[in-house]
Write a protein that holds these residues in place. Structure first.
Motif, short mmCIF file in Angstrom:
data_model
loop_
_atom_site.label_atom_id
_atom_site.label_comp_id
_atom_site.label_asym_id
_atom_site.label_seq_id
_atom_site.Cartn_x
_atom_site.Cartn_y
_atom_site.Cartn_z
N ALA A 141 0.67 -1.31 0.04
CA ALA A 141 -0.04 -0.08 0.26
C ALA A 141 0.91 1.28 -0.13
N SER A 142 1.94 1.09 0.72
CA SER A 142 2.76 2.40 0.80
C SER A 142 3.66 2.64 -0.46
N GLY A 143 3.90 1.61 -1.33
CA GLY A 143 4.85 1.56 -2.32
C GLY A 143 6.38 1.64 -1.87
N GLN A 144 6.92 1.70 -3.11
CA GLN A 144 8.48 1.44 -2.75
C GLN A 144 9.03 2.82 -2.63
N PRO A 145 10.20 2.63 -1.64
CA PRO A 145 10.75 3.95 -1.13
C PRO A 145 11.50 4.63 -2.15
N GLN A 146 11.31 5.95 -2.15
CA GLN A 146 12.29 6.87 -3.05
C GLN A 146 13.12 7.43 -2.04
N THR A 147 14.73 7.30 -2.28
CA THR A 147 15.56 7.93 -1.25
C THR A 147 16.46 9.06 -2.04
N ASP A 148 16.89 10.06 -1.38
CA ASP A 148 17.41 11.19 -1.73
C ASP A 148 18.42 11.85 -0.91
N THR A 149 19.04 12.74 -1.06
CA THR A 149 19.44 13.52 0.01
C THR A 149 18.72 14.64 0.57
N PRO A 150 18.71 14.84 1.82
CA PRO A 150 17.80 15.80 2.36
C PRO A 150 17.73 17.15 1.76
N GLY A 151 16.55 17.74 1.65
CA GLY A 151 16.74 19.00 0.97
C GLY A 151 16.25 18.90 -0.63
N ASN A 152 16.68 17.84 -1.15
CA ASN A 152 16.38 17.77 -2.60
C ASN A 152 15.19 17.41 -3.00
N ASP A 153 14.75 17.78 -3.98
CA ASP A 153 13.34 17.27 -4.78
C ASP A 153 12.38 16.98 -3.83
N GLY A 154 12.10 18.03 -3.00
CA GLY A 154 10.67 18.01 -2.06
C GLY A 154 11.23 17.24 -0.82
N PHE A 155 12.30 16.69 -0.75
CA PHE A 155 12.69 15.97 0.66
C PHE A 155 12.84 16.98 1.58
N GLY A 156 12.48 16.47 2.93
CA GLY A 156 12.58 17.62 4.07
C GLY A 156 14.26 17.74 4.59
N ASP A 157 14.60 18.81 5.20
CA ASP A 157 15.98 18.88 5.66
C ASP A 157 16.21 18.43 7.10
N LEU A 158 17.56 18.31 7.56
CA LEU A 158 17.54 17.98 9.06
C LEU A 158 17.83 19.17 9.97
N GLN A 159 17.57 18.97 11.28
CA GLN A 159 17.92 20.07 12.13
C GLN A 159 18.41 19.41 13.41
N GLN A 160 19.81 19.57 13.64
CA GLN A 160 20.51 19.03 14.38
C GLN A 160 20.06 19.76 15.79
N ASN A 161 20.33 18.76 16.94
CA ASN A 161 20.13 19.34 18.08
C ASN A 161 18.57 19.56 18.48
N PHE A 162 17.71 18.86 17.68
CA PHE A 162 16.31 18.80 17.70
C PHE A 162 15.67 17.24 17.75
N LEU A 163 14.42 17.23 18.30
CA LEU A 163 13.67 16.15 17.84
C LEU A 163 12.34 16.62 17.55
N GLU A 164 11.71 15.59 16.65
CA GLU A 164 10.43 15.89 16.47
C GLU A 164 9.34 15.18 17.36
N MET A 165 8.71 15.91 18.07
CA MET A 165 7.28 15.56 18.81
C MET A 165 6.50 15.00 18.18
N ALA A 166 5.51 14.20 18.96
CA ALA A 166 4.30 13.43 18.34
C ALA A 166 3.26 14.63 18.16
N ASN A 167 2.56 14.32 16.96
CA ASN A 167 1.51 15.34 16.40
C ASN A 167 0.34 15.09 16.87
N VAL A 168 0.34 14.76 18.16
CA VAL A 168 -0.97 14.58 19.03
C VAL A 168 -1.45 15.79 19.46
N ASP A 169 -2.89 16.57 19.41
CA ASP A 169 -3.00 17.37 19.99
C ASP A 169 -4.09 17.07 21.27
#
Length: 260
Positions: free
Chosen positions: A196-224
């Motif tokens: 259902a998910s399809g095969q992964p597309q891999t690339d360097t962060p920041g390229n072609d619509g991929f997100g970039d990375l933030q060092q010294n940070f963590l992403e929290m849950a998106n629960v409100d």
């Protein structure tokens, strides 16, 4: 009288709904957790008088008909893959993804798993791993005499070695999917690829619509919390109303059985 069965399906559906909400609330502080939502569908209908049926030789037809439903069923527990808030940790191996993509993790059996949890560590060999000791792909080894570890927005990992020279250790890559909600959650903040998910597309962060990375940070849950409380109240009210229908149907059965 089918009211008993119909109301029972409603109570069962809301019981599952509360379980989904409970899991969301339990994971409010889980790094990279993505909330779920229970989706429901109505069951088959019995046509007591089909709409469009002719009611006379003159060709007059029934405008609406008579249909009685059979209740409700759970269609899916969809996972909402929206961005969670970023929280600063000041830990050099903590990395958050800002935008699309997943980190690639190698499991002990060689399978590649995917995660949004960037709370990484170094094992005894200096390899970059998750908190469970699974290697982060592609494998990056940090020498023991390294200092000032830097992970850039595009995933480039650099350190300063014992001689004071800057050394490039490798490049972190991200994977993304056509249908990321179709990934299979296996616990430990990990997901597996599915048909259902399809095969992964891999690339360097920041390229072609991929997100970039933030060092010294963590992403929290998106629960409100407010949204979950509102959904919990609505589920509780729906459960109570279905239970009252069962009580009313039982009283009607009693009245019918007592007729003489």
């Amino acid at each position: 009288m089918k009211a008993l069965h119909i109301a029972a399906t409603g109570m069962k559906a809301q019981e599952l709904n509360v379980e989904v909400i409970s899991n969301n609330v339990a994971n409010m502080r889980t790094t990279g957790y993505k909330r779920q939502r229970a989706d429901f569908q109505d069951l088959l209908y019995q046509n007591l008088r089909r709409m469009g049926a002719e009611t006379s030789d003159a060709g007059t037809i029934v405008p609406t008909g008579v249909q009685v439903g059979s209740g409700v069923k759970t269609a899916a527990t969809a996972r909402i893959m929206s961005q969670g808030s970023l929280e600063e940790t000041n830990k050099e191996l903590d990395v958050a993804i800002r935008g699309e993509g997943f980190f690639q993790i190698e499991l002990p059996d060689g399978t590649t798993a995917y995660t949004r949890d960037g709370s990484f560590e170094r094992d005894a060999n200096g390899t970059l791993v998750t908190v469970d000791g699974y290697s982060v792909l592609p494998g990056i080894t940090i020498p023991s005499d390294s200092r000032d570890i830097t992970i850039s927005a595009d995933g480039n990992v650099q350190v300063v070695d014992g001689t004071g020279a800057t050394v490039n250790l490798g490049q972190l890559e991200l994977a993304r999917f056509v249908n990321k909600s179709g990934l299979e959650a296996i616990g430990d903040n990990l997901y597996l690829e599915t048909d259902a998910s399809g095969q992964p597309q891999t690339d360097t962060p920041g390229n072609d619509g991929f997100g970039d990375l933030q060092q010294n940070f963590l992403e929290m849950a998106n629960v409100d919390a407010v949204t979950e409380i509102a959904d919990l109240i609505a589920a509780q009210r729906a459960y109570e109303m279905n239970s009252r229908i069962i009580q009313a149907a039982d009283e009607m059965y009693s009245t019918t059985s007592n007729l003489r």
